[in-house]
Scaffold this motif. Structure first.
Motif, PDB file in Angstrom:
ATOM      1  N   ARG A 206      50.036  40.300  38.789  1.00 51.86           N
ATOM      2  CA  ARG A 206      50.212  39.087  38.000  1.00 51.86           C
ATOM      3  C   ARG A 206      49.499  39.166  36.647  1.00 51.86           C
ATOM      4  NH1 ARG A 206      46.964  37.271  42.299  1.00 51.86           N
ATOM      5  NH2 ARG A 206      44.780  36.876  41.687  1.00 51.86           N
ATOM      6  N   ASP A 207      48.442  40.005  36.568  1.00 54.50           N
ATOM      7  CA  ASP A 207      47.723  40.188  35.309  1.00 54.50           C
ATOM      8  C   ASP A 207      46.844  41.428  35.428  1.00 54.50           C
ATOM      9  OD1 ASP A 207      45.523  39.393  36.886  1.00 54.50           O
ATOM     10  OD2 ASP A 207      45.583  37.338  36.127  1.00 54.50           O
ATOM     11  N   PHE A 208      46.140  41.764  34.352  1.00 53.57           N
ATOM     12  CA  PHE A 208      45.320  42.968  34.383  1.00 53.57           C
ATOM     13  C   PHE A 208      44.151  42.826  35.344  1.00 53.57           C
ATOM     14  CE2 PHE A 208      41.771  45.607  32.885  1.00 53.57           C
ATOM     15  CZ  PHE A 208      42.361  46.855  33.072  1.00 53.57           C
ATOM     16  N   ALA A 209      43.596  41.640  35.478  1.00 50.30           N
ATOM     17  CA  ALA A 209      42.469  41.452  36.398  1.00 50.30           C
ATOM     18  C   ALA A 209      42.850  41.847  37.817  1.00 50.30           C
ATOM     19  CB  ALA A 209      41.998  39.997  36.354  1.00 50.30           C
ATOM     20  N   GLU A 210      44.041  41.444  38.256  1.00 54.86           N
ATOM     21  CA  GLU A 210      44.489  41.812  39.597  1.00 54.86           C
ATOM     22  C   GLU A 210      44.751  43.311  39.686  1.00 54.86           C
ATOM     23  OE1 GLU A 210      47.677  40.206  42.877  1.00 54.86           O
ATOM     24  OE2 GLU A 210      48.471  40.765  40.920  1.00 54.86           O
ATOM     25  N   ALA A 249      55.363  39.892  28.473  1.00 51.78           N
ATOM     26  CA  ALA A 249      54.946  38.745  27.651  1.00 51.78           C
ATOM     27  C   ALA A 249      54.180  37.705  28.466  1.00 51.78           C
ATOM     28  CB  ALA A 249      56.174  38.113  27.006  1.00 51.78           C
ATOM     29  N   ASP A 250      54.488  37.585  29.755  1.00 51.67           N
ATOM     30  CA  ASP A 250      53.788  36.604  30.596  1.00 51.67           C
ATOM     31  C   ASP A 250      52.520  37.181  31.230  1.00 51.67           C
ATOM     32  OD1 ASP A 250      54.821  38.342  32.462  1.00 51.67           O
ATOM     33  OD2 ASP A 250      55.916  36.823  33.602  1.00 51.67           O
ATOM     34  N   GLY A 251      52.173  38.417  30.869  1.00 51.64           N
ATOM     35  CA  GLY A 251      50.951  39.027  31.373  1.00 51.64           C
ATOM     36  C   GLY A 251      51.117  39.861  32.619  1.00 51.64           C
ATOM     37  N   THR A 252      52.282  39.792  33.267  1.00 49.87           N
ATOM     38  CA  THR A 252      52.491  40.582  34.476  1.00 49.87           C
ATOM     39  C   THR A 252      52.645  42.062  34.133  1.00 49.87           C
ATOM     40  OG1 THR A 252      54.887  40.215  34.406  1.00 49.87           O
ATOM     41  CG2 THR A 252      53.567  38.670  35.715  1.00 49.87           C
ATOM     42  N   ILE A 253      52.357  42.886  35.116  1.00 51.76           N
ATOM     43  CA  ILE A 253      52.440  44.340  34.962  1.00 51.76           C
ATOM     44  C   ILE A 253      53.310  44.866  36.095  1.00 51.76           C
ATOM     45  CG2 ILE A 253      51.131  46.500  34.957  1.00 51.76           C
ATOM     46  CD1 ILE A 253      48.692  44.749  34.052  1.00 51.76           C
ATOM     47  N   ALA A 254      54.472  45.400  35.758  1.00 50.69           N
ATOM     48  CA  ALA A 254      55.425  45.881  36.756  1.00 50.69           C
ATOM     49  C   ALA A 254      55.454  47.407  36.748  1.00 50.69           C
ATOM     50  CB  ALA A 254      56.816  45.326  36.476  1.00 50.69           C
TER      51      ALA A 254
END
Length: 266
Positions: A206-210, A249-254
């Motif tokens: 969901r984001d870089f932290a995860e 753009a929404d911060g997710t990383i796929a």
């Protein structure tokens, strides 16, 4: 840094493992169990069961009589036993010396274990011994060289900062995680009708932290390496790793993860 790369192979805390690799392993496990197409009401052996991902897939998809999970890590066995239900049994045991009688199981499976044992051929021989004549024997491992993007990007960043990290990179350490070597291992154990296939699953954060947090849990070679670094070097690695990632753009990383699955018949 330890001279022996295996010193970084830390596998003991179930929650940390699930956050790092276990959740993606579950997706691969379902594909592998469906691929086997085993008859219902069988006895299954899950060798190197870890936190129970592969056994969960068997229980959900194969209507087994029982799934016996064996793992060398007492921490993983306790984690798996605490979160699973009926038709499951667990014990601590080495996959290279299975405490089971010959031909005791209708299907024998193993997920993400083969490359972490000292003698892979011995392990495959044990899996074969545990299977009844005609039974399926199957295993899967990550494609560390190119297909496991999450881990691949970590080691690419680590090696750019620290050339010594190359010795710890799973792509370097585990050349058997490829179709040819896997097929040869199964055929060498006397299995017939050997097949190897790729299984790809999405790994979306969901984001870089995860994305970064599992590398701080110390479970496995890459997290253990990150944990071994002083804070300033770990921070530099974090930013180098971040720079390799495709952030939406929404911060997710796929990303994508590819495993090699191999099966044969005793």
């Amino acid at each position: 840094m330890p001279a022996d790369p295996a010193a970084h192979d830390v596998w003991d805390v179930g929650a940390g493992y699930d956050a790092y690799i276990g959740r993606w392993s579950r997706l691969v496990a379902r594909e592998v169990v469906a691929w086997l197409g085993a008859a219902p009401h069988g006895r299954w052996l899950d060798a190197g069961c870890g936190t129970g991902a592969l056994g969960d897939a068997v229980a959900a998809l194969a209507a087994p009589e029982v799934v016996v999970g064996l793992d060398r890590s007492m921490g993983f066995v306790a984690h798996a036993r605490a979160r699973t239900g009926a038709r499951r049994a667990f014990a601590a045991a080495d996959a290279q010396a299975l405490p089971v009688r010959d031909g005791a199981f209708d299907a024998v499976v193993s997920g993400l274990v083969l490359n972490f044992v000292a003698e892979p051929a011995r392990m495959v021989a044990e899996l074969t011994r545990a299977a009844r004549p005609g039974a399926a024997v199957a295993l899967y491992v990550w494609d560390y060289a190119a297909g496991m993007e999450y881990v691949r990007r970590f080691w690419d960043a680590a090696r750019a900062l620290d050339p010594a990290a190359a010795a710890l990179d799973e792509a370097v350490r585990f050349p058997l995680c490829a179709p040819g070597p896997l097929a040869a291992l199964l055929e060498g154990a006397g299995l017939g009708s050997v097949e190897v296939r790729a299984v790809e699953v999405p790994t979306v954060f969901r984001d870089f932290a995860e994305c970064w947090a599992p590398f701080l849990a110390g479970q496995g070679p890459a997290p253990a390496y990150a944990a071994s670094l002083p804070e300033d070097r770990r921070a530099a690695l974090r930013e180098a790793f971040r720079a390799t990632l495709p952030v939406s753009a929404d911060g997710t990383i796929a990303l994508r993860a590819r495993a090699w699955a191999a099966r044969g018949a005793r």
